[in-house]
Scaffold this active site. Structure first.
Site, PDB file in Angstrom:
ATOM      1  N   HIS A  52       0.829  -1.208   0.000  1.00 42.43           N
ATOM      2  CA  HIS A  52       0.000   0.000   0.000  1.00 42.43           C
ATOM      3  C   HIS A  52       0.862   1.256   0.000  1.00 42.43           C
ATOM      4  CE1 HIS A  52       0.491  -0.525   4.442  1.00 42.43           C
ATOM      5  NE2 HIS A  52       0.414   0.797   4.469  1.00 42.43           N
TER       6      HIS A  52
ATOM      7  N   ASP B 246       0.069  -7.572   0.453  1.00 39.52           N
ATOM      8  CA  ASP B 246       0.489  -6.210   0.809  1.00 39.52           C
ATOM      9  C   ASP B 246       2.012  -6.144   0.727  1.00 39.52           C
ATOM     10  OD1 ASP B 246       0.307  -3.566   1.480  1.00 39.52           O
ATOM     11  OD2 ASP B 246       0.210  -3.924   3.648  1.00 39.52           O
TER      12      ASP B 246
ATOM     13  N   GLY C  16       3.188   5.685   9.597  1.00 41.20           N
ATOM     14  CA  GLY C  16       4.578   5.831   9.208  1.00 41.20           C
ATOM     15  C   GLY C  16       5.393   4.580   9.436  1.00 41.20           C
TER      16      GLY C  16
ATOM     17  N   SER D 126       4.349   1.653   8.454  1.00 35.31           N
ATOM     18  CA  SER D 126       3.998   0.721   7.386  1.00 35.31           C
ATOM     19  C   SER D 126       5.228   0.202   6.659  1.00 35.31           C
ATOM     20  CB  SER D 126       3.090   1.412   6.357  1.00 35.31           C
ATOM     21  OG  SER D 126       1.767   1.409   6.781  1.00 35.31           O
TER      22      SER D 126
ATOM     23  N   SER E 103       1.390  -3.909   7.799  1.00 35.35           N
ATOM     24  CA  SER E 103       0.317  -3.326   6.991  1.00 35.35           C
ATOM     25  C   SER E 103      -0.375  -2.194   7.736  1.00 35.35           C
ATOM     26  CB  SER E 103      -0.705  -4.402   6.616  1.00 35.35           C
ATOM     27  OG  SER E 103      -0.142  -5.353   5.747  1.00 35.35           O
TER      28      SER E 103
END
Length: 340
Positions: free
Chosen positions: A198, A225, A299, A301, A316
């Site tokens: 993402h 992801d 942040g 991720s 994720s």
């Protein structure tokens, strides 16, 4: 659940494995408390993997309780086999295959954001989580879908909203967002950066730390992801920014104690609470996620989850009470990668 290779197993083999993994070389410095726990936990995982494979359809898989493996069995013969291997046995009603079948049927339920489901081996159930941000219609749709499965399914209601943690955040960034580097990887001899899909869905070029001008090579989200970026500044180290080397990838286990790193919240620890989760974020469903109690935020991720030298997954997102990661083993396999 992940298919496992079949191994012949004996109590003697388990004892030999434990001895081989737990004995420090002569003259070696004593292990710290955390390192000793990690070593014992990984020994328990290796033993339990073998005994569960030997049980086949008579197993309900296993989980970890304070680093020790508890193996779910369906009958007394299975329990005897587990105890002979030096592990704890627990009688349960549902096999792994049966719970996996229920979970896969629930996967056909679509358009239900702010919900998640997956197998909790510690309770021998498929656990369906409905967040307070879900609409009443979504909550009713999911609840109705579970009614036919009896006690093989449990519904939990949690306060909060599931979010993909992309925003302000040892960071990699472009003009649209900020994320965290997960793992330094290679395809052949070419170095790459692995992060969340993402994040890479935003496109553009990325920079941060010793990286500048990284371009998106692969981007998969929703469904998976995973995201892959070039590393134009050369090969990076195969380690976490704490200095912890990452030498292998492994599947997470319920109850496993893990560490994590993120550019917003930094380091921390947690415990795996679920595996093979289908998580319905607002952008769509992410499959095969594993849930943890680790604290993360926007942040973080793409940041790594790991257990000692084993890489487990990339972040994720989640809610105030749970953080979801996508499994590293799947990312490496999908993109034909190895760890740096």
């Amino acid at each position: 659940m992940t298919a496992r290779k079949k191994f012949a197993f004996t109590a003697f083999a388990a004892g030999a494995l434990a001895c081989a993994l737990c004995t420090a070389p002569a003259g070696a410095a004593p292990l710290s408390g955390e390192a000793a726990f990690a070593l014992a936990q990984n020994t328990a995982i290796a033993q339990a993997d073998q005994v569960v494979a030997s049980l086949g359809d008579a197993s309900g898989d296993y989980y970890l309780d304070n680093g020790k493996a508890v193996v779910n069995v369906l009958d007394d013969a299975g329990a005897q086999k587990v105890r002979a291997a030096g592990l704890t046995a627990k009688k349960v009603r549902h096999s792994s295959a049966a719970l996996t079948g229920v979970k896969e049927k629930l996967d056909s339920v679509r358009d239900v954001p702010q919900t998640a489901w997956g197998i909790d081996t510690s309770t021998n159930q498929v656990v369906v989580t409905v967040y307070s941000a879900a609409t009443p219609a979504t909550a009713e749709k999911v609840t109705t879908a579970t009614k036919q499965y009896g006690d093989s399914v449990r519904i939990e209601h949690r306060t909060g909203k599931l979010e993909l943690y992309i925003a302000d955040g040892d960071a990699i960034q472009n003009s649209q967002g900020r994320c965290s580097l997960g793992f330094n990887v290679k395809r052949g001899s070419t170095p790459y950066l692995l992060t969340a899909g993402h994040c890479t869905n935003l496109g553009g070029t990325w920079s941060g730390g010793d990286v500048s001008g990284a371009r998106v090579v692969e981007s998969d989200c929703p469904g998976a992801d995973s995201g892959l970026l070039t590393r134009p500044n050369g090969t990076g180290p195969g380690r976490i920014n704490t200095g912890q080397a990452i030498t292998s990838a492994a599947a997470p286990k319920v109850g496993e104690r893990i560490s994590k790193q993120g550019s917003t919240t930094g380091g921390g620890t947690g415990q795996v609470t679920s595996v093979d989760q289908s998580v319905n974020f607002d952008v769509g469903v992410l499959n095969h996620e594993f849930g943890t109690t680790a604290h993360t935020d926007h942040g973080d991720s793409g940041g790594p989850a790991y257990d000692g030298s084993k890489g487990l997954g990339t972040l994720s997102g989640g809610s105030p009470s749970v953080s979801y990661f996508y499994p590293l083993t799947r990312e490496l396999s999908a993109y034909g990668l190895t760890l740096a």
